[in-house]
Design an enzyme around this catalytic site. Structure first.
Site: not given
Ligand code: NDP
Length: 287
Positions: A53, A97, A120
């Protein structure tokens, strides 16, 4: 028939090139999109995903910062980190994460990240908005699947879609997003009887079960689009998907490889959502 292989890495590169132009336009307004990643613990796979990322942020020219937390950090520490990032104007997107260490509840994150920074698409606000048909951000992995289908010119409307997996981060939002685009969707899971009876009907088959080679050639309709979300580490074989790629590609019309299919596209979706968040923030400032 040999399927067309959908190259997620190539599509992702194309997306970064397009994002660079939007990032340049934002810099004219003194705005640099910023993504903050929070990582609790030291899961090695998570570290690899985060490294990818950060690389992707560099490729698109956006700011990134990493907030590592101890594996045994208290929930209050995670919440305080998220609250600080919610208030930080340099940060437009927040990514936590997953998976979290087992003593931390994912629901904490789902409630604590500001919806306008939830790149997200996993906060309860955005999940509810997705169901209502007005998400601020679509979840990245299902978003990656939709983008791959669209870029390959594969029709969704009116098609029969089967999603194998019903998790909150992949299967369920995937089903909603296919439904909202006009597909007729069946969701299968570990309690589904005779999985193949369902998958054989699919024009679009999305495998997101986390079971190596669950989908075999006899379970696929000739000419179907087969999208493999699975990432499985198999001893001696490295990373494999949920689909028996070598055999299914002889039956399907389109297929994604693992690695190199949905994975790189998921990262591209996080970056694209961060740029979108920065554009919204700049527009709100200018208004
Ligand atoms: P989960 O473990 O949360 O969910 C798996 C789902 O698959 C569950 O709904 C489960 O059913 C179902 N399932 C398990 N075994 C079977 C089976 N034999 N037949 C039918 N259904 C089955 O996983 P995630 O949704 O988080 O992830 C799925 C896969 O996708 C994993 O391999 C993960 O690593 C990968 N992944 C890939 C990403 C990418 O960017 N490419 C991003 C996120 C995940 P039940 O609900 O009944 O238990």
């Amino acid at each position: 028939m040999t399927a067309i292989v959908l190259d997620g890495a190539a599509v992702a590169r194309d997306i970064y090139a397009q994002l660079k132009e939007r990032v340049a336009a934002l810099s004219q307004m003194d705005v640099r999109p910023g993504l903050a990643a929070v990582h609790a613990g030291d899961n090695p796979a998570s570290k690899i995903y985060l490294r990818n990322k950060v690389k992707a942020c560099n490729a698109a020219g956006i700011h990134s910062e990493l907030h590592p937390l101890a594996a045994d950090c208290q929930p209050g520490v995670l919440l305080a980190t998220l609250e600080k990032l919610n208030r930080n104007p340099r940060v437009h997107g927040i990514l936590v994460q997953l998976p979290l260490p087992s003593h931390l509840d994912t629901a904490l994150v789902a409630k604590a990240v500001a919806p306008e920074k939830d790149v997200d698409g996993l906060t309860w606000h955005n999940v509810g908005a997705l169901i209502a048909g007005h998400p601020l951000f679509e979840p990245c992995t299902p978003g990656a699947v939709i983008t791959l289908l669209e870029r390959a010119g594969i029709a969704i409307e009116g098609r029969e879609a089967v999603v194998v997996g019903r998790s909150a981060i992949v299967g369920k939002p995937m089903a909603l997003m296919l439904t909202s685009r006009g597909a007729t969707v069946t969701v299968c899971h570990s309690k589904t009887m005779d999985l193949g009876r369902h998958t054989r009907r699919a024009d679009i088959l999305v495998a997101a079960a986390g079971r190596p080679r669950l989908i075999t050639a006899d379970m696929v309709m000739p000419g179907a689009a087969v999208i493999d979300v699975g990432i499985n580490r198999v001893a001696g074989q490295g990373i494999t998907g949920d689909v028996d790629f070598a055999r299914v590609r002889e039956v399907a019309g389109w297929i994604t490889p693992v690695p190199g299919g949905v994975g790189p596209m998921t990262v591209a979706m996080v970056i694209a959502n961060t740029v979108r968040a920065a554009e919204r923030s700049a527009a709100a400032r200018a208004a």
